[in-house]
Design an enzyme around this catalytic site. Structure first.
Site, PDB file in Angstrom:
ATOM      1  N   ASP A 186       0.885  -1.150   0.000  1.00 23.47           N
ATOM      2  CA  ASP A 186       0.000   0.000   0.000  1.00 23.47           C
ATOM      3  C   ASP A 186       0.936   1.216   0.000  1.00 23.47           C
ATOM      4  OD1 ASP A 186      -2.325   1.580   0.999  1.00 23.47           O
ATOM      5  OD2 ASP A 186      -1.138   1.635   2.827  1.00 23.47           O
ATOM      6  N   LYS A 187       0.482   2.374  -0.470  1.00 23.80           N
ATOM      7  CA  LYS A 187       1.414   3.504  -0.542  1.00 23.80           C
ATOM      8  C   LYS A 187       1.393   4.352   0.738  1.00 23.80           C
ATOM      9  CE  LYS A 187       0.433   7.209  -2.904  1.00 23.80           C
ATOM     10  NZ  LYS A 187       0.542   8.274  -1.896  1.00 23.80           N
ATOM     11  N   THR A 188       0.252   5.059   0.927  1.00 24.27           N
ATOM     12  CA  THR A 188       0.220   6.033   2.015  1.00 24.27           C
ATOM     13  C   THR A 188       0.294   5.346   3.376  1.00 24.27           C
ATOM     14  OG1 THR A 188      -1.325   7.115   0.558  1.00 24.27           O
ATOM     15  CG2 THR A 188      -0.952   8.162   2.693  1.00 24.27           C
ATOM     16  N   PHE A 302     -15.406   9.829   5.784  1.00 24.50           N
ATOM     17  CA  PHE A 302     -14.570   9.429   4.649  1.00 24.50           C
ATOM     18  C   PHE A 302     -14.707   7.927   4.419  1.00 24.50           C
ATOM     19  CE2 PHE A 302     -10.511   7.568   3.279  1.00 24.50           C
ATOM     20  CZ  PHE A 302     -10.533   8.046   1.978  1.00 24.50           C
ATOM     21  N   ARG A 358       0.383  14.644  -2.837  1.00 28.94           N
ATOM     22  CA  ARG A 358      -0.945  14.053  -2.623  1.00 28.94           C
ATOM     23  C   ARG A 358      -1.933  15.204  -2.722  1.00 28.94           C
ATOM     24  NH1 ARG A 358      -3.210   9.486  -0.252  1.00 28.94           N
ATOM     25  NH2 ARG A 358      -4.567   9.810   1.522  1.00 28.94           N
ATOM     26  N   ASP A 422      -4.507   6.041  -4.112  1.00 34.98           N
ATOM     27  CA  ASP A 422      -4.159   7.403  -4.528  1.00 34.98           C
ATOM     28  C   ASP A 422      -4.120   7.538  -6.052  1.00 34.98           C
ATOM     29  OD1 ASP A 422      -3.541  10.024  -4.216  1.00 34.98           O
ATOM     30  OD2 ASP A 422      -1.832   9.713  -2.890  1.00 34.98           O
ATOM     31  N   ASP A 560      -1.365  -0.657   5.935  1.00 35.07           N
ATOM     32  CA  ASP A 560      -1.530  -0.075   7.269  1.00 35.07           C
ATOM     33  C   ASP A 560      -2.944   0.334   7.587  1.00 35.07           C
ATOM     34  OD1 ASP A 560      -1.688   2.049   5.448  1.00 35.07           O
ATOM     35  OD2 ASP A 560      -1.219   3.444   7.047  1.00 35.07           O
ATOM     36  N   ALA A 562      -7.471   0.507   7.101  1.00 34.03           N
ATOM     37  CA  ALA A 562      -8.702  -0.271   7.000  1.00 34.03           C
ATOM     38  C   ALA A 562      -8.971  -0.664   5.547  1.00 34.03           C
ATOM     39  CB  ALA A 562      -9.850   0.551   7.544  1.00 34.03           C
ATOM     40  N   ASP A 564      -6.986  -1.872   3.532  1.00 31.97           N
ATOM     41  CA  ASP A 564      -6.130  -2.985   3.100  1.00 31.97           C
ATOM     42  C   ASP A 564      -6.569  -4.319   3.699  1.00 31.97           C
ATOM     43  OD1 ASP A 564      -4.393  -1.121   1.826  1.00 31.97           O
ATOM     44  OD2 ASP A 564      -3.574  -0.654   3.790  1.00 31.97           O
TER      45      ASP A 564
HETATM   46  N1  LIG Z   1      -9.533  12.205   5.052  1.00 35.75           N
HETATM   47  C1  LIG Z   1      -9.844  12.267   3.755  1.00 35.75           C
HETATM   48  N2  LIG Z   1     -10.847  13.067   3.339  1.00 35.75           N
HETATM   49  C2  LIG Z   1     -11.195  13.140   2.049  1.00 35.75           C
HETATM   50  N3  LIG Z   1     -10.585  12.464   1.065  1.00 35.75           N
HETATM   51  C3  LIG Z   1      -9.567  11.665   1.405  1.00 35.75           C
HETATM   52  C4  LIG Z   1      -9.145  11.515   2.771  1.00 35.75           C
HETATM   53  N4  LIG Z   1      -8.118  10.641   2.796  1.00 35.75           N
HETATM   54  C5  LIG Z   1      -7.918  10.257   1.529  1.00 35.75           C
HETATM   55  N5  LIG Z   1      -8.780  10.857   0.677  1.00 35.75           N
HETATM   56  C6  LIG Z   1      -8.899  10.687  -0.779  1.00 35.75           C
HETATM   57  O1  LIG Z   1      -9.371   9.370  -1.070  1.00 35.75           O
HETATM   58  C7  LIG Z   1      -8.421   8.680  -1.857  1.00 35.75           C
HETATM   59  C8  LIG Z   1      -8.414   7.218  -1.506  1.00 35.75           C
HETATM   60  O2  LIG Z   1      -8.002   7.065  -0.173  1.00 35.75           O
HETATM   61  P1  LIG Z   1      -7.506   5.682   0.403  1.00 35.75           P
HETATM   62  O3  LIG Z   1      -7.383   5.846   1.867  1.00 35.75           O
HETATM   63  O4  LIG Z   1      -8.332   4.590  -0.176  1.00 35.75           O
HETATM   64  O5  LIG Z   1      -6.109   5.472  -0.251  1.00 35.75           O
HETATM   65  P2  LIG Z   1      -4.802   6.332  -0.049  1.00 35.75           P
HETATM   66  O6  LIG Z   1      -4.716   6.735   1.373  1.00 35.75           O
HETATM   67  O7  LIG Z   1      -4.758   7.425  -1.077  1.00 35.75           O
HETATM   68  O8  LIG Z   1      -3.668   5.346  -0.487  1.00 35.75           O
HETATM   69  P3  LIG Z   1      -3.258   3.936   0.089  1.00 35.75           P
HETATM   70  O9  LIG Z   1      -4.240   2.967  -0.481  1.00 35.75           O
HETATM   71  O10 LIG Z   1      -1.896   3.796  -0.471  1.00 35.75           O
HETATM   72  O11 LIG Z   1      -3.295   4.028   1.588  1.00 35.75           O
HETATM   73  C9  LIG Z   1      -7.108   9.403  -1.572  1.00 35.75           C
HETATM   74  O12 LIG Z   1      -6.209   9.261  -2.633  1.00 35.75           O
HETATM   75  C10 LIG Z   1      -7.525  10.832  -1.394  1.00 35.75           C
HETATM   76  O13 LIG Z   1      -7.654  11.473  -2.654  1.00 35.75           O
END
Ligand SMILES: Nc1ncnc2c1ncn2[C@@H]1O[C@H](COP(=O)(O)OP(=O)(O)OP(=O)(O)O)[C@@H](O)[C@H]1O
Length: 646
Positions: A186-188, A302, A358, A422, A560, A562, A564
């Site tokens: 996973d990235k973030t 979210f 990001r 992302d 890391d 939910a 995943d």
């Molecule tokens: N707290 C938030 N509020 C609104 N939008 C969000 C928030 N966090 C993430 N996002 C948006 O939703 C997208 C998808 O989030 P998700 O948590 O699924 O993956 P990620 O955090 O980008 O990456 P990864 O899968 O690597 O953890 C993100 O790329 C971002 O654009």
């Protein structure tokens, strides 16, 4: 106990369930719309057994009320206990070979048994002795200590892993982790820091619908506007022991404004309504010498699959309610009134994502509704016809350990893959930065050809992802440069015609269309060559793991959050980076929040596997030798004494 929540808000730590340590707010289930209760769909309204309630929020003395829907082993805690007691059977070739080997031994034992019985009967040995001798032979050939001996390596590996702060709830997965040849990350929060840094905001002028100059310090803004309203209210932060708790991205965004947040116990909330759970206050005073105050009246939390969150707010001196939404730019753009988007909206987005930032889009909408109607508004009705406010740009730093670990894995011929929610360009930039894709490698971006696609018959097109500026791309034939239409036959040809190392990058949307409409062989090629999978929903992450397994990879997953969970469970060895010692999410949990646990896990897995091989060989030789010698002794009417056997 799993409890369905009916009244009041609860803040819970669900790390035991998801591996994610950020507290989650649980809200009451809406009774406005008739719908069937679904445990998965209504997860945001369910309190799970074994998770920690950090705080409860109730108003007017009405305590939080909930209804128990599951007990015992059916709850999440029960599931954790069950998964420790009865781990998921792992389909591992080594295990299959062991079972086959034991079957062979059983056949040999049966032959020896029959031979002994016939031999001894022909010599008129008493029946009792015949049975003892024949059964003795079976225990010689199939050593009862074999299963215990085979687990010695696993037990030692598990305790060594524990010393390195890698906890394991499924010891069977240790051997299999020695065979991993593809690891999905996973990235973030896994490859990059969870703690994002605030970079800037690119605001839109709502009159001219053009971008204005970037704002690097939003706390310097001393007049209220919708953009500030969005930055200060569109989050799910909460105060616990006077500390702001919540999504790190939300935290950084809110802290950048220097506004303050107040929670319900404070009487001020009565100014809005008894239901107002949170109020934000400006760091400056307006002309009337008052702080600007905004109440957050309703929250749509979210969700990774929706990629956005929204709040309904009201400014203290305003009659109207205002919706603020933030989320993945592609999603927000599609929910916005298209006339509110600047012409160069995608160009500016690419500018940032290409550099690995990001980026989130911010949007708003005025609601001219009564309080009751506003409360009843569904998510779909709220998040539509939005007005685009601008882009929020956050820095996305690699963790210091990431690059070295990726290189170690590549040297060991273990394939790293990035699977993230992302943006594609951000993901590509990070994958280059961490050496998952070398600077000289070619990356093919597969996309849906919207113009030439029919509803259930999509076409694909491909292009090379732009190279970092220092890389010379002249070795690529000219006719390969523009976008091409693609069908299942020519992807392989294209891949073979490129002399450089090649990677495929696709988004979740393209991935699911290929899954639904294209032949399996095409999907397999994507599995073999795909390195970056961006904008993947939690379900798609799991589907990717299953796809990689179907092409005979031993797949590890390291994540890391939910989002995943599904992938962590589906992988041969899932490693969750979490503060908890054990979570139902995956067989392994690393307390160190970086990917350095992966080589350690593979090392220990290999060590345990080698021990198991060694013990198996030793036990097999030992029992076969003893079996042969005993058969010979039976035949020559002799028997070894106790000390001879020893
Ligand atoms: N707290 C938030 N509020 C609104 N939008 C969000 C928030 N966090 C993430 N996002 C948006 O939703 C997208 C998808 O989030 P998700 O948590 O699924 O993956 P990620 O955090 O980008 O990456 P990864 O899968 O690597 O953890 C993100 O790329 C971002 O654009």
């Amino acid at each position: 106990m799993t409890i369905d929540q009916l009244k009041g808000n609860v803040i819970v730590n669900e790390s035991m369930l998801t591996g994610e340590s950020v507290p989650v707010t649980k809200t009451p289930i809406s009774t406005e719309h008739d719908e069937f209760f679904d445990v998965k769909q209504h997860g945001k309204h369910i309190l799970y057994g074994g998770t920690n309630v950090i705080q409860t929020r109730f108003y007017n003395g009405a305590l939080v009320k909930a209804m128990v829907i599951r007990t015992g082993f059916l709850t999440s805690k029960g599931e954790l206990v069950r998964s420790i007691l009865f781990p998921k059977p792992v389909d591992f070739q080594f295990n299959r070979h062991i079972y086959r080997f034991i079957h062979c031994l059983a056949v040999i034992a049966l032959c020896g048994f029959v031979y002994t019985v016939i031999l001894k009967m022909s010599r008129e040995v008493p029946f009792k002795n015949i049975i003892i001798k024949a059964i003795d032979l079976i225990t010689i050939i199939i050593p009862p200590a074999l299963p215990a001996a085979m687990t010695v390596g696993v037990v030692y590996a598990q305790s060594r892993l524990k010393k390195q702060e890698i906890f394991c709830i499924s010891p069977r997965s240790i051997n299999i982790s020695g065979c991993l040849n593809c690891i999905c990350f996973d990235k973030t929060g896994t490859l990059t820091e969870d703690d994002l840094s605030f970079s800037q905001i690119l605001p839109v002028n709502l009159d001219t619908v053009t971008y204005e100059l970037p704002i690097e310090n939003p706390s310097s803004l001393k007049t209220y506007n919708k953009l500030i309203g969005c930055l200060t209210t569109c989050h799910s932060l909460t105060l616990i022991d006077s500390k702001l708790i919540g999504d790190p991205l939300d935290q950084k965004m809110f802290e950048a404004t220097n506004w303050s947040l107040e929670e319900p116990e404070i009487n001020d909330t009565n100014k809005f309504d008894l239901l107002a759970p949170t109020v934000v206050k400006s760091n400056y005073q307006n002309i009337e010498n008052e702080n600007v105050e905004i109440g957050i009246l309703k929250q749509f939390q979210f969700s990774s699959s929706l990629q956005r969150m929204s709040v309904i707010t009201r400014k203290l001196d305003d009659q109207n309610y205002v919706v603020f939404t933030k989320g993945a730019p592609e999603t927000i753009f599609s929910l916005c009134d298209q006339n509110s988007l600047p012409k160069d909206v995608y160009d500016r987005l690419h500018e940032f994502t290409e550099k690995g930032y990001r980026v989130l889009a911010l949007a708003t909408r005025d609601l001219h509704l009564s309080f009751v109607k506003m409360q009843k508004l569904s998510r779909e009705e709220t998040e539509k016809d939005l007005i685009f406010l601008g882009l929020l740009v956050m820095g996305n730093m690699l963790k210091p350990e990431t690059k070295d670990v990726i290189n170690v894995l590549k040297q060991a011929n273990i394939r790293p893959v990035m699977v993230t929610g992302d943006n594609m360009l951000t993901a590509l930039s990070v994958s280059r930065e961490c050496d998952m894709i070398n600077s000289n490698d070619q990356v093919i971006l597969l996309e849906i050809d919207e113009e030439n696609s029919l509803p259930n018959h999509h076409r694909l097109k491909w292009k090379f992802a732009s190279q970092p500026s220092h890389v010379n791309s002249t070795s690529i034939k000219k006719d390969q440069m523009p976008l091409h239409n693609l069908d299942s036959n020519n992807l392989n040809e294209i891949c073979l015609s490129i002399e450089k190392d090649l990677h495929i990058a696709i988004t979740g949307k393209t991935f699911s269309i290929i899954r639904d409409e294209f032949p399996e062989s095409f999907l397999e090629q994507i599995a073999i060559r795909g390195t970056v999978f961006a904008r993947m929903s939690p379900d798609q992450k799991q589907q990717l793991i299953e796809l990689l397994q179907s092409v005979d990879y031993y797949v590890g997953m390291c994540g890391d959050g939910a989002n995943d969970c599904g992938a962590l469970k589906a992988a041969h060895a899932g490693v969750s980076l979490s503060e908890t010692e054990a979570s139902v999410a995956s067989p392994f949990t690393s307390k160190k929040p970086n990917i350095s646990c992966i080589p350690k896990l593979i090392q220990e897995g290999r060590a345990s596997l080698v021990t198991a091989f060694g013990i198996l060989k030793y036990m097999a030789c030992y029992s076969l030798t003893q079996f042969l010698s005993v058969i010979i002794l039976y035949t020559v009417r002799n028997n070894s004494f106790k000390y001879q056997i020893l």
